[in-house]
Scaffold this motif. Sequence first.
Motif, PDB file in Angstrom:
ATOM      1  N   ASN A  12    -103.061 -36.780  44.659  1.00 29.41           N
ATOM      2  CA  ASN A  12    -104.467 -36.637  45.006  1.00 29.41           C
ATOM      3  C   ASN A  12    -104.637 -35.191  45.418  1.00 29.41           C
ATOM      4  O   ASN A  12    -103.891 -34.694  46.271  1.00 29.41           O
ATOM      5  CB  ASN A  12    -104.828 -37.513  46.205  1.00 29.41           C
ATOM      6  N   ILE A  13    -105.586 -34.510  44.827  1.00 29.79           N
ATOM      7  CA  ILE A  13    -105.895 -33.134  45.211  1.00 29.79           C
ATOM      8  C   ILE A  13    -107.165 -33.172  46.053  1.00 29.79           C
ATOM      9  O   ILE A  13    -108.147 -33.822  45.666  1.00 29.79           O
ATOM     10  CB  ILE A  13    -106.085 -32.237  43.975  1.00 29.79           C
ATOM     11  N   ILE A  14    -107.129 -32.490  47.178  1.00 26.70           N
ATOM     12  CA  ILE A  14    -108.272 -32.430  48.077  1.00 26.70           C
ATOM     13  C   ILE A  14    -108.778 -30.989  48.084  1.00 26.70           C
ATOM     14  O   ILE A  14    -108.010 -30.051  48.305  1.00 26.70           O
ATOM     15  CB  ILE A  14    -107.891 -32.844  49.516  1.00 26.70           C
ATOM     16  N   ILE A  15    -110.091 -30.825  47.838  1.00 24.51           N
ATOM     17  CA  ILE A  15    -110.714 -29.508  47.752  1.00 24.51           C
ATOM     18  C   ILE A  15    -111.876 -29.478  48.748  1.00 24.51           C
ATOM     19  O   ILE A  15    -112.717 -30.376  48.751  1.00 24.51           O
ATOM     20  CB  ILE A  15    -111.258 -29.244  46.327  1.00 24.51           C
ATOM     21  N   TYR A  16    -111.902 -28.452  49.596  1.00 24.59           N
ATOM     22  CA  TYR A  16    -112.971 -28.310  50.588  1.00 24.59           C
ATOM     23  C   TYR A  16    -113.918 -27.193  50.174  1.00 24.59           C
ATOM     24  O   TYR A  16    -113.494 -26.065  49.940  1.00 24.59           O
ATOM     25  CB  TYR A  16    -112.381 -27.984  51.963  1.00 24.59           C
ATOM     26  N   LEU A  17    -115.200 -27.509  50.106  1.00 28.68           N
ATOM     27  CA  LEU A  17    -116.218 -26.523  49.759  1.00 28.68           C
ATOM     28  C   LEU A  17    -117.177 -26.371  50.942  1.00 28.68           C
ATOM     29  O   LEU A  17    -117.683 -27.364  51.470  1.00 28.68           O
ATOM     30  CB  LEU A  17    -117.001 -26.952  48.520  1.00 28.68           C
ATOM     31  N   GLU A  18    -117.423 -25.132  51.320  1.00 28.12           N
ATOM     32  CA  GLU A  18    -118.334 -24.865  52.426  1.00 28.12           C
ATOM     33  C   GLU A  18    -119.454 -23.950  51.968  1.00 28.12           C
ATOM     34  O   GLU A  18    -119.346 -23.251  50.968  1.00 28.12           O
ATOM     35  CB  GLU A  18    -117.575 -24.215  53.582  1.00 28.12           C
ATOM     36  N   ASN A  19    -120.519 -23.957  52.747  1.00 29.79           N
ATOM     37  CA  ASN A  19    -121.661 -23.069  52.552  1.00 29.79           C
ATOM     38  C   ASN A  19    -122.203 -23.154  51.134  1.00 29.79           C
ATOM     39  O   ASN A  19    -122.448 -24.235  50.626  1.00 29.79           O
ATOM     40  CB  ASN A  19    -121.291 -21.641  52.958  1.00 29.79           C
ATOM     41  N   GLU A  20    -122.365 -22.005  50.472  1.00 35.89           N
ATOM     42  CA  GLU A  20    -122.984 -21.978  49.141  1.00 35.89           C
ATOM     43  C   GLU A  20    -122.132 -22.674  48.084  1.00 35.89           C
ATOM     44  O   GLU A  20    -122.652 -23.143  47.077  1.00 35.89           O
ATOM     45  CB  GLU A  20    -123.315 -20.546  48.702  1.00 35.89           C
ATOM     46  N   SER A  22    -118.469 -34.755  57.768  1.00 38.55           N
ATOM     47  CA  SER A  22    -118.411 -34.182  59.112  1.00 38.55           C
ATOM     48  C   SER A  22    -117.053 -33.550  59.353  1.00 38.55           C
ATOM     49  O   SER A  22    -116.017 -34.136  59.037  1.00 38.55           O
ATOM     50  CB  SER A  22    -118.668 -35.258  60.169  1.00 38.55           C
ATOM     51  N   TYR A  23    -117.070 -32.375  59.930  1.00 42.75           N
ATOM     52  CA  TYR A  23    -115.859 -31.589  60.146  1.00 42.75           C
ATOM     53  C   TYR A  23    -115.947 -31.011  61.550  1.00 42.75           C
ATOM     54  O   TYR A  23    -116.966 -30.409  61.917  1.00 42.75           O
ATOM     55  CB  TYR A  23    -115.833 -30.487  59.082  1.00 42.75           C
ATOM     56  N   TYR A  24    -114.915 -31.211  62.344  1.00 39.85           N
ATOM     57  CA  TYR A  24    -114.925 -30.759  63.736  1.00 39.85           C
ATOM     58  C   TYR A  24    -113.850 -29.708  63.941  1.00 39.85           C
ATOM     59  O   TYR A  24    -112.717 -29.867  63.470  1.00 39.85           O
ATOM     60  CB  TYR A  24    -114.671 -31.933  64.678  1.00 39.85           C
ATOM     61  N   ILE A  25    -114.210 -28.647  64.664  1.00 38.35           N
ATOM     62  CA  ILE A  25    -113.250 -27.615  65.041  1.00 38.35           C
ATOM     63  C   ILE A  25    -113.495 -27.231  66.503  1.00 38.35           C
ATOM     64  O   ILE A  25    -114.569 -27.488  67.047  1.00 38.35           O
ATOM     65  CB  ILE A  25    -113.353 -26.352  64.149  1.00 38.35           C
ATOM     66  N   LYS A  26    -112.490 -26.638  67.102  1.00 38.19           N
ATOM     67  CA  LYS A  26    -112.637 -26.125  68.458  1.00 38.19           C
ATOM     68  C   LYS A  26    -112.770 -24.610  68.360  1.00 38.19           C
ATOM     69  O   LYS A  26    -111.935 -23.940  67.764  1.00 38.19           O
ATOM     70  CB  LYS A  26    -111.430 -26.496  69.306  1.00 38.19           C
ATOM     71  N   LYS A  27    -113.860 -24.085  68.926  1.00 44.37           N
ATOM     72  CA  LYS A  27    -114.132 -22.659  68.867  1.00 44.37           C
ATOM     73  C   LYS A  27    -114.637 -22.206  70.229  1.00 44.37           C
ATOM     74  O   LYS A  27    -115.593 -22.772  70.751  1.00 44.37           O
ATOM     75  CB  LYS A  27    -115.172 -22.384  67.762  1.00 44.37           C
ATOM     76  N   ASN A  28    -113.968 -21.202  70.770  1.00 45.17           N
ATOM     77  CA  ASN A  28    -114.333 -20.687  72.093  1.00 45.17           C
ATOM     78  C   ASN A  28    -114.376 -21.795  73.143  1.00 45.17           C
ATOM     79  O   ASN A  28    -115.275 -21.838  73.986  1.00 45.17           O
ATOM     80  CB  ASN A  28    -115.672 -19.943  72.049  1.00 45.17           C
ATOM     81  N   GLY A  29    -113.421 -22.717  73.074  1.00 47.26           N
ATOM     82  CA  GLY A  29    -113.315 -23.783  74.050  1.00 47.26           C
ATOM     83  C   GLY A  29    -114.281 -24.942  73.860  1.00 47.26           C
ATOM     84  O   GLY A  29    -114.278 -25.878  74.647  1.00 47.26           O
ATOM     85  N   LYS A  30    -115.116 -24.886  72.830  1.00 51.11           N
ATOM     86  CA  LYS A  30    -116.081 -25.953  72.581  1.00 51.11           C
ATOM     87  C   LYS A  30    -115.782 -26.621  71.236  1.00 51.11           C
ATOM     88  O   LYS A  30    -115.394 -25.956  70.285  1.00 51.11           O
ATOM     89  CB  LYS A  30    -117.503 -25.397  72.536  1.00 51.11           C
ATOM     90  N   VAL A  31    -116.001 -27.925  71.191  1.00 53.74           N
ATOM     91  CA  VAL A  31    -115.856 -28.655  69.935  1.00 53.74           C
ATOM     92  C   VAL A  31    -117.185 -28.537  69.191  1.00 53.74           C
ATOM     93  O   VAL A  31    -118.250 -28.845  69.721  1.00 53.74           O
ATOM     94  CB  VAL A  31    -115.500 -30.134  70.173  1.00 53.74           C
ATOM     95  N   ILE A  32    -117.081 -28.078  67.948  1.00 57.61           N
ATOM     96  CA  ILE A  32    -118.262 -27.844  67.120  1.00 57.61           C
ATOM     97  C   ILE A  32    -118.199 -28.747  65.895  1.00 57.61           C
ATOM     98  O   ILE A  32    -117.163 -28.838  65.242  1.00 57.61           O
ATOM     99  CB  ILE A  32    -118.323 -26.367  66.672  1.00 57.61           C
ATOM    100  N   LYS A  33    -119.326 -29.385  65.603  1.00 60.54           N
ATOM    101  CA  LYS A  33    -119.423 -30.211  64.399  1.00 60.54           C
ATOM    102  C   LYS A  33    -120.090 -29.379  63.307  1.00 60.54           C
ATOM    103  O   LYS A  33    -121.108 -28.746  63.528  1.00 60.54           O
ATOM    104  CB  LYS A  33    -120.249 -31.459  64.659  1.00 60.54           C
ATOM    105  N   THR A  34    -119.479 -29.394  62.148  1.00 61.48           N
ATOM    106  CA  THR A  34    -120.052 -28.738  60.978  1.00 61.48           C
ATOM    107  C   THR A  34    -119.904 -29.699  59.811  1.00 61.48           C
ATOM    108  O   THR A  34    -119.391 -30.795  59.978  1.00 61.48           O
ATOM    109  CB  THR A  34    -119.348 -27.374  60.721  1.00 61.48           C
ATOM    110  N   THR A  35    -120.379 -29.331  58.661  1.00 56.85           N
ATOM    111  CA  THR A  35    -120.228 -30.190  57.492  1.00 56.85           C
ATOM    112  C   THR A  35    -119.744 -29.374  56.308  1.00 56.85           C
ATOM    113  O   THR A  35    -119.935 -28.159  56.254  1.00 56.85           O
ATOM    114  CB  THR A  35    -121.560 -30.876  57.092  1.00 56.85           C
ATOM    115  N   HIS A  36    -119.085 -30.041  55.416  1.00 53.99           N
ATOM    116  CA  HIS A  36    -118.675 -29.437  54.153  1.00 53.99           C
ATOM    117  C   HIS A  36    -118.615 -30.531  53.091  1.00 53.99           C
ATOM    118  O   HIS A  36    -118.810 -31.702  53.383  1.00 53.99           O
ATOM    119  CB  HIS A  36    -117.360 -28.666  54.269  1.00 53.99           C
ATOM    120  N   THR A  37    -118.357 -30.128  51.876  1.00 52.85           N
ATOM    121  CA  THR A  37    -118.227 -31.069  50.763  1.00 52.85           C
ATOM    122  C   THR A  37    -116.748 -31.194  50.422  1.00 52.85           C
ATOM    123  O   THR A  37    -116.051 -30.187  50.339  1.00 52.85           O
ATOM    124  CB  THR A  37    -119.023 -30.563  49.542  1.00 52.85           C
TER     125      THR A  37
END
Length: 105
Positions: free
Chosen positions: A3-11, A39-54
Motif C-alpha cells: 500500500n502506498i500512502i501519499i500526502y498532499l497539502e495546500n494547492e 484531519s491531521y494533528y501536529i504540535k507546534k510551539n507547544g500547542k496542538v494544531i489541527k490541519t487537513t490534507h488529502t
Amino acid sequence: MVNIIIYLENELSKKSQELVESLLQHELVASASIDEDNSYYIKKNGKVIKTTHTVITAQTKSLMFSDVVNFIKSNFGEEVPVFSMPLTQMNEHFNEYIKSRTKKV
C-alpha cells in the motif's frame, strides 16, 4: 505488494484526482482511493494544531515503489511525502488484481 500512502497539502490537494489518474494511466498502481479533508494533528510551539490534507492510498507491486516516487517527484514536486506498507497477506484474487493492473517488472 504494498500500500502506498501519499500526502498532499495546500494547492496539491486540488491535484489529487489528476495524480491518481496519472498513476493509473501509467500502470504504476492497480487502484487508489482519495481521502479528502483528512484531519491531521501536529504540535507546534507547544500547542496542538489541527490541519487537513488529502491522503491517497494505492496498491502496487513492491518493486514499483521507486518508480512511483520518481513519477511523483517529476510531475508533482519533491516535497510530497510518500511511504509504503507491505501487504503481507492477501487472497489470490487480490494478488492477481494488483499484478494484472500494473506494469510488468
